[in-house]
Design a protein around this motif. Structure first.
Motif, short mmCIF file in Angstrom:
data_model
loop_
_atom_site.label_atom_id
_atom_site.label_comp_id
_atom_site.label_asym_id
_atom_site.label_seq_id
_atom_site.Cartn_x
_atom_site.Cartn_y
_atom_site.Cartn_z
N UNK A 349 0.86 -1.18 0.00
CA UNK A 349 0.00 0.00 0.00
C UNK A 349 0.89 1.23 0.00
N UNK A 350 0.82 2.00 -1.08
CA UNK A 350 1.68 3.18 -1.22
C UNK A 350 0.83 4.42 -1.49
N UNK A 351 1.41 5.58 -1.29
CA UNK A 351 0.72 6.83 -1.60
C UNK A 351 0.45 6.93 -3.10
N UNK A 352 1.39 6.42 -3.90
CA UNK A 352 1.21 6.47 -5.35
C UNK A 352 -0.03 5.68 -5.77
N UNK A 353 -0.23 4.52 -5.15
CA UNK A 353 -1.41 3.71 -5.46
C UNK A 353 -2.69 4.46 -5.10
N UNK A 354 -2.72 5.09 -3.94
CA UNK A 354 -3.92 5.79 -3.47
C UNK A 354 -4.27 6.98 -4.35
N UNK A 355 -3.32 7.49 -5.10
CA UNK A 355 -3.57 8.66 -5.94
C UNK A 355 -3.75 8.31 -7.42
N UNK A 356 -3.68 7.03 -7.73
CA UNK A 356 -3.78 6.59 -9.13
C UNK A 356 -5.17 6.03 -9.40
N UNK A 357 -6.03 6.82 -10.04
CA UNK A 357 -7.41 6.39 -10.28
C UNK A 357 -7.48 5.14 -11.15
#
Length: 372
Positions: A349-357
């Motif tokens: 779980x990464x910040x990049x994943x959370x911001x990638x629609x």
């Protein structure tokens, strides 16, 4: 032949049909009643159909019913139904491809009448709603089960088979109570199909989030939630258009899923404990016991022999720290596991994943496959 006419307003029905790419004023919902399954040895005695009153009133439907007072009026029923169909009509039915349509085709052939059924388009509600079985949590996907899920109450107490002796008795006696029971069952079958249109809220939801070629990524909101015990959950929130008619909540291996009107949520457990990535080509690795990890032979060859040993499938891994999210199938690689044979895998779980629609939608699609 007995003809009856009723009117019914069903708010939203026209809009739902338009969303499915259909013109409401072309749609004809129909259902038939027969004395058996084989057209060669049984008779057609009742046809019910709902027609839109006008293109200006797509929510207003006229229900016509034609009932044969004797088996000899079967041809008149067929002719009356044909008169109401045009080349532009869209026939809407529930599992009619298996019974209603082939039955009627054979009856038109028997009476030497041109069949009007090969020209119109056809929409089978059963085929569209059948994939919802697991999502809705239903044991059966017949029309009455779907109506019950929606909370629709019927006055009719019979099924089609129970009506056959009632019809035969009506032919002999002409009792009006029997006539009312026959018409009520058929009328509720027709109006029930119109009420089932709201189930397209679930169909559209699955189509939207499972589509591979969607040009517009549906907005998915994310929120990390900390619980009192110190554990965390990832909340995925997404929006539904149209709304679903009945709220539902399901417990899955990947968390708690719910739909309510225009909002969907998936509450997913976040794992903090370390997990392992198992190398598939374990024969090319050495295991370092003091490091508790595997190292490729091209590098491990420089490690003193007393600190290394040939790998087995069970110890050919490296350890990674969290946080992790579960994935029912390996969408994001490398998939991490607690033990090599675990079916469930996890990914970081990464910040990049959370911001990638795009990735969020792909992940949600994988989670939704548990309902297919």
């Amino acid at each position: 032949m007995i003809t009856r006419t009723f009117s019914r307003t069903l708010p939203g029905s026209g809009q739902i049909l338009q969303r499915r790419g259909l013109e409401p004023d072309r749609c004809i919902f129909f259902d038939i009643e027969t004395t058996g399954f084989k057209p060669e040895t049984s008779s057609l005695y009742l046809i019910g159909a709902a027609f839109p009153e006008s293109s200006q009133k797509p929510e207003r439907w006229t229900i016509l019913q034609w009932l044969a007072e004797s088996p000899g009026e079967e041809k008149r029923l067929l002719e009356s139904f044909s008169e109401r169909l045009t080349a532009g009509s869209v026939l809407v039915h529930f599992n009619g491809r298996r019974f209603d349509l082939p039955y009627l085709e054979e009856k038109y052939r028997q009476h030497g009448l041109p069949s009007p059924l090969s020209v119109p388009e056809s929409l089978d509600l059963y085929r569209d709603f059948r994939p919802l079985k697991k999502l809705l949590g239903l044991e059966h996907m017949n029309q009455k089960s779907l109506e019950a899920f929606l909370g629709n109450c019927r006055e009719d107490m019979y099924d089609g088979g129970q009506l056959i002796p009632l019809y035969r008795q009506f032919v002999r006696t002409g009792e009006q109570d029997l006539l009312a029971a026959l018409l009520l069952h058929n009328r509720e079958d027709v109006t029930g199909m119109l009420q089932l249109l709201t189930l397209y809220g679930y169909v559209t939801f699955l189509e939207t989030f499972l589509a591979d070629d969607s040009s517009e990524e549906p907005p998915i909101q994310t929120e990390l939630i900390c619980l009192r015990d110190g554990s965390r959950r990832l909340l995925l929130r997404f929006f539904l258009d149209p709304a679903v008619p009945v709220p539902l909540s399901r417990m899955t291996e990947s968390g708690v899923f719910s739909l309510n009107q225009n909002t969907g949520k998936w509450l997913i457990p976040v794992r903090e404990d370390p997990l392992r990535y198992y190398f598939p080509d374990w024969k090319n690795y050495y295991y370092l016991p003091e490091e508790n990890q595997a190292l490729h032979k091209s590098v491990a060859v420089y490690v003193d022999k007393k600190f290394r040993q040939p790998c087995t499938p069970e110890n050919c891994y490296i350890t990674r720290t969290g946080p992790f999210l579960p994935q029912p199938e390996e969408l994001f690689s490398p998939g991490l596991r607690e033990n090599r044979k675990d079916r469930q895998s996890w990914f970081p779980l990464t910040d990049e994943f959370l911001q990638d629609q795009k990735q969020l939608k792909q992940y949600l699609a994988v989670l939704l496959k548990s309902f297919l």
